[in-house]
Scaffold this active site. Structure first.
Site, PDB file in Angstrom:
ATOM      1  N   GLU A  88      -4.914  -6.689  14.726  1.00 57.36           N
ATOM      2  CA  GLU A  88      -4.372  -5.375  14.370  1.00 57.36           C
ATOM      3  C   GLU A  88      -5.483  -4.320  14.439  1.00 57.36           C
ATOM      4  O   GLU A  88      -5.229  -3.147  14.699  1.00 57.36           O
ATOM      5  CB  GLU A  88      -3.741  -5.398  12.974  1.00 57.36           C
ATOM      6  CG  GLU A  88      -2.809  -4.228  12.736  1.00 57.36           C
ATOM      7  CD  GLU A  88      -1.990  -4.330  11.448  1.00 57.36           C
ATOM      8  OE1 GLU A  88      -2.587  -4.242  10.373  1.00 57.36           O
ATOM      9  OE2 GLU A  88      -0.752  -4.482  11.519  1.00 57.36           O
ATOM     10  N   HIS A  95      -5.773 -33.230  17.632  1.00 59.03           N
ATOM     11  CA  HIS A  95      -4.677 -34.066  18.136  1.00 59.03           C
ATOM     12  C   HIS A  95      -3.564 -33.222  18.718  1.00 59.03           C
ATOM     13  O   HIS A  95      -2.444 -33.695  18.896  1.00 59.03           O
ATOM     14  CB  HIS A  95      -4.160 -34.958  17.003  1.00 59.03           C
ATOM     15  CG  HIS A  95      -5.230 -35.875  16.497  1.00 59.03           C
ATOM     16  ND1 HIS A  95      -5.474 -37.114  17.049  1.00 59.03           N
ATOM     17  CD2 HIS A  95      -6.178 -35.698  15.550  1.00 59.03           C
ATOM     18  CE1 HIS A  95      -6.503 -37.679  16.426  1.00 59.03           C
ATOM     19  NE2 HIS A  95      -6.954 -36.834  15.515  1.00 59.03           N
ATOM     20  N   GLY A 154      -4.952  -1.805   4.940  1.00 62.05           N
ATOM     21  CA  GLY A 154      -4.188  -2.959   4.456  1.00 62.05           C
ATOM     22  C   GLY A 154      -4.887  -4.281   4.718  1.00 62.05           C
ATOM     23  O   GLY A 154      -4.982  -5.150   3.853  1.00 62.05           O
ATOM     24  N   ARG A 155      -5.401  -4.458   5.925  1.00 59.05           N
ATOM     25  CA  ARG A 155      -6.004  -5.746   6.287  1.00 59.05           C
ATOM     26  C   ARG A 155      -7.422  -5.905   5.732  1.00 59.05           C
ATOM     27  O   ARG A 155      -8.062  -6.916   5.959  1.00 59.05           O
ATOM     28  CB  ARG A 155      -5.975  -5.930   7.801  1.00 59.05           C
ATOM     29  CG  ARG A 155      -6.563  -4.768   8.583  1.00 59.05           C
ATOM     30  CD  ARG A 155      -6.160  -4.852  10.060  1.00 59.05           C
ATOM     31  NE  ARG A 155      -6.596  -3.697  10.836  1.00 59.05           N
ATOM     32  CZ  ARG A 155      -5.913  -2.574  10.949  1.00 59.05           C
ATOM     33  NH1 ARG A 155      -4.767  -2.407  10.296  1.00 59.05           N
ATOM     34  NH2 ARG A 155      -6.368  -1.575  11.696  1.00 59.05           N
ATOM     35  N   LYS A 179       0.838  -1.201   0.000  1.00 59.31           N
ATOM     36  CA  LYS A 179       0.000   0.000   0.000  1.00 59.31           C
ATOM     37  C   LYS A 179       0.878   1.257   0.000  1.00 59.31           C
ATOM     38  O   LYS A 179       0.704   2.155  -0.810  1.00 59.31           O
ATOM     39  CB  LYS A 179      -0.928  -0.027   1.216  1.00 59.31           C
ATOM     40  CG  LYS A 179      -1.823   1.177   1.334  1.00 59.31           C
ATOM     41  CD  LYS A 179      -2.764   1.062   2.523  1.00 59.31           C
ATOM     42  CE  LYS A 179      -3.456   2.396   2.760  1.00 59.31           C
ATOM     43  NZ  LYS A 179      -4.371   2.359   3.907  1.00 59.31           N
ATOM     44  N   GLU A 196      10.513  -4.653   4.547  1.00 59.72           N
ATOM     45  CA  GLU A 196      10.569  -6.078   4.183  1.00 59.72           C
ATOM     46  C   GLU A 196      10.262  -6.268   2.700  1.00 59.72           C
ATOM     47  O   GLU A 196      10.958  -6.978   1.982  1.00 59.72           O
ATOM     48  CB  GLU A 196       9.541  -6.879   5.006  1.00 59.72           C
ATOM     49  CG  GLU A 196       9.857  -7.008   6.470  1.00 59.72           C
ATOM     50  CD  GLU A 196       9.247  -5.894   7.307  1.00 59.72           C
ATOM     51  OE1 GLU A 196       9.017  -4.780   6.773  1.00 59.72           O
ATOM     52  OE2 GLU A 196       9.010  -6.137   8.500  1.00 59.72           O
ATOM     53  N   LYS A 253       9.326  -1.030  14.434  1.00 58.88           N
ATOM     54  CA  LYS A 253       9.916  -0.671  13.136  1.00 58.88           C
ATOM     55  C   LYS A 253      10.998   0.388  13.321  1.00 58.88           C
ATOM     56  O   LYS A 253      12.077   0.305  12.749  1.00 58.88           O
ATOM     57  CB  LYS A 253       8.841  -0.059  12.215  1.00 58.88           C
ATOM     58  CG  LYS A 253       7.924  -1.025  11.542  1.00 58.88           C
ATOM     59  CD  LYS A 253       7.123  -0.233  10.486  1.00 58.88           C
ATOM     60  CE  LYS A 253       5.801  -0.880  10.189  1.00 58.88           C
ATOM     61  NZ  LYS A 253       4.962  -0.083   9.311  1.00 58.88           N
TER      62      LYS A 253
HETATM   63  O1  LIG Z   1       1.047  -2.722   2.187  1.00 59.40           O
HETATM   64  P1  LIG Z   1       2.147  -2.099   2.992  1.00 59.40           P
HETATM   65  O2  LIG Z   1       2.109  -0.604   2.959  1.00 59.40           O
HETATM   66  O3  LIG Z   1       3.490  -2.637   2.549  1.00 59.40           O
HETATM   67  O4  LIG Z   1       1.944  -2.523   4.489  1.00 59.40           O
HETATM   68  C1  LIG Z   1       2.037  -3.834   4.906  1.00 59.40           C
HETATM   69  C2  LIG Z   1       1.613  -3.987   6.356  1.00 59.40           C
HETATM   70  O5  LIG Z   1       2.584  -3.372   7.180  1.00 59.40           O
HETATM   71  C3  LIG Z   1       2.245  -2.460   8.197  1.00 59.40           C
HETATM   72  O6  LIG Z   1       3.248  -2.488   9.171  1.00 59.40           O
HETATM   73  C4  LIG Z   1       0.891  -2.606   8.826  1.00 59.40           C
HETATM   74  O7  LIG Z   1       0.975  -3.043  10.153  1.00 59.40           O
HETATM   75  C5  LIG Z   1      -0.053  -3.525   8.086  1.00 59.40           C
HETATM   76  O8  LIG Z   1      -1.357  -3.090   8.332  1.00 59.40           O
HETATM   77  C6  LIG Z   1       0.210  -3.536   6.619  1.00 59.40           C
HETATM   78  O9  LIG Z   1      -0.716  -4.400   5.994  1.00 59.40           O
END
Ligand SMILES: O=P(O)(O)OC[C@H]1O[C@H](O)[C@H](O)[C@@H](O)[C@@H]1O
Length: 551
Positions: A358, A389, A272-273, A212, A218, A509
């Site tokens: 989240e 199990h 994002g979620r 986003k 990462e 972060k």
């Molecule tokens: O889609 P991006 O901007 O790369 O974000 C990826 C993810 O990282 C963040 O740290 C948020 O905690 C998430 O809500 C998000 O989905």
């Protein structure tokens, strides 16, 4: 008109909550064995949505509970908040944003305006471009740099830019072309991308960089590694035919080296979620085709409309949310299990962990006050029967109350009917056993030695929801996801918190960015001056490594 963003949790302060609390004192001592046989209960506590039958009757609740919970939701302003969300009001107050994942699945022609702009038209413009690209890639019309069609699609993203598409592609894998490989790389751990690329051919691999913000460390680290892997094999010019971007941030996409023509956009009003129905779903569309993706969106839409139109007492996502509040705030439950009896839904609990934790893992109200009540529980789970199990021992005989959702399907996506009957028998047996338990008298009647009786008693009275789907198809999956999205909204409104920000992910972060350079063996930073003694010692230990650094 009441201000829809006004924080006003009814917990502890309203007559509706008092009524609920008094009712809880009556219901809590009762056993599900007795509750379950009350006349009229099944009709009052089951609901049917297209493709999904929901049984709420195995809850430590009565039809009166649902009515009282619905009154709490009314008092909390849930009706106004739902309307405000659909209208595009900025209900994500801490970020000043609208929350419009419902616009991602609104039909063409519907109008929802944000700052005067019709966002539904924008949504369909991007969907049309996605369909066109998906068709060309799936048909082999889209060629890689050496003229070969695409055989492997690697989605690089994390959090909401990974979990949704990864979960959906896995859930609908029987609808994917077995000749096309779909992979998801998320972790910055080099083991993830290293392994994912090991057996792939750069000439037939397409990368989808999903982010986003397009600033997530990462994702950009993995994307750069992927880019180097491709360019080493095919040269710089290959990037245009092997990289797509899904983002809200065109400037960063271009900066990375992906041209706007290869970018599919979305907007800051998509969390994002909550983004799998947006351009973030491109790898889903590539896997199941544009028609399948339309079905997925239709499933979302069916539940969106149900949320908006059904009275709270018969509103499934609202009731799922409210029953969660019932256990967290009145029974003291602190965890919630999601147990799909469908192997294809193996990533659904992980997906829900981000969606729910989240969103509702918050401890201040919308106006910044410390909450005086518990909020989102720990969400976890594994597919049945594997869990049986492993951790079901605790569900049956442990000291903590873990309400659980059991998700099953009537028609499997495979021909092994005898497996499926056995699977469903287990689902039904578990929910029955959790509710009824097994009394000491029943254990004794089986001739169990007295010393063992306490060990073999099951208290029962452990609540479950059963969601029995006709089949696991794109439409049903869309509906399932939307049920949980709106469950989350419901709970956040009752708890008076913002389900749409995630400030809690920032601190770690920021610290990682600071610690990173200190790990360089040549770093001159004194860890003891910069960190607590534990962290400083760990930094020193890692810094003294002998591994040669390869970047
Ligand atoms: O889609 P991006 O901007 O790369 O974000 C990826 C993810 O990282 C963040 O740290 C948020 O905690 C998430 O809500 C998000 O989905």
């Amino acid at each position: 008109m009441p201000d829809a963003t006004e924080p006003r949790s009814p917990i502890g302060t309203s007559p509706e909550w008092e009524a609920l609390r008094a009712h809880h004192a009556e219901v809590a001592p009762r056993h599900l064995r007795d509750l379950l046989v009350e006349p009229g209960r099944l009709e009052a506590m089951t609901l049917d949505l297209p493709g999904i039958h929901a049984d709420l009757s195995k809850h430590r609740a009565t039809p009166d509970t649902l009515r009282l919970l619905a009154e709490v939701a009314e008092r909390a302003g849930l009706r106004e908040r739902i309307d405000a969300m659909f209208r595009g009001d900025a209900i994500n107050t801490t970020e000043g944003r609208s929350v419009l994942h419902v616009a991602l699945r609104a039909p063409r022609g519907e109008v929802i305006r944000v700052d005067g702009r019709d966002v539904v038209a924008d949504v369909h413009e991007v969907l049309d471009r996605m369909r066109d690209a998906a068709r060309r890639i799936r048909d082999g019309e889209w060629r890689g740099a050496t003229g070969q069609p695409i055989r492997a699609i690697v989605n690089i993203g994390i959090g909401g830019s990974d979990l949704g598409p990864a979960m959906v592609v896995e859930a609908l894998r029987t609808r994917t072309d077995p000749d096309r490989i779909h992979r998801f790389v998320s972790n910055v751990d080099g083991a993830d991308i290293d392994w994912a690329l090991r057996d792939l051919d750069p000439a037939t691999t397409l990368f989808i960089v999903a982010s986003k913000t397009f600033t997530t460390v990462e994702t950009l680290t993995n994307a750069r590694t992927a880019r180097r892997w491709l360019v080493d094999a095919l040269g710089e010019d290959a990037v245009a035919r092997h990289f797509l971007a899904l983002s809200t941030n065109e400037a960063e996409v271009v900066e990375f080296g992906i041209e706007p023509a290869n970018m599919f956009g979305f907007w800051d009003w998509v969390g994002g979620r909550y983004s799998v129905g947006s351009a973030i779903g491109l790898s889903v569309m590539l896997a199941i085709g544009p028609d399948g993706f339309d079905e997925l969106l239709a499933g979302f839409r069916a539940v969106d409309e149900h949320l908006r139109d059904a009275p709270f007492e018969r509103n499934l996502p609202v009731l799922m949310g409210l029953l969660g509040v019932w256990y967290v705030n009145l029974f003291g439950a602190s965890s919630h299990a999601v147990l799909p009896y469908a192997q294809e839904l193996s990533r659904f609990p992980a997906y829900l962990q981000q969606l729910e934790m989240e969103s509702n893992g918050k401890s201040v109200t919308l106006d910044g006050q410390r909450v005086g009540w518990s909020t989102g529980p720990v969400v976890w789970g594994e597919p049945g029967t594997n869990g049986q199990h492993a951790f079901f021992q605790l569900l049956h005989q442990g000291t903590v109350l873990v309400p659980a959702d059991f998700i099953g399907v009537v028609e499997p996506n495979h021909p092994l009917g005898h497996h499926h009957d056995l699977l469903v028998a287990n689902l039904l047996a578990q929910t029955e056993a959790l509710a009824a338990g097994r009394t000491a008298a029943a254990v004794r009647a089986e001739g169990v030695p007295e010393a063992l009786v306490p060990h073999k008693v099951f208290e029962g009275n452990r609540p479950t929801t059963t969601l029995l789907c006709d089949r696991l198809d794109p439409r049903t999956l869309g509906s399932l996801i939307a049920l949980y999205e709106h469950k989350v909204l419901t709970q956040s409104v009752v708890w008076g918190i913002n389900a749409f920000d995630q400030w809690g992910v920032e601190l770690g972060k920021a610290l990682a960015t600071r610690i990173g350079p200190e790990l360089d063996p040549a770093s001159t930073v004194d860890p003891d001056a910069a960190h607590d003694p534990s962290t400083a010692a760990l930094v020193r230990r890692y810094r003294s490594r002998t591994r040669p650094d390869a970047h």
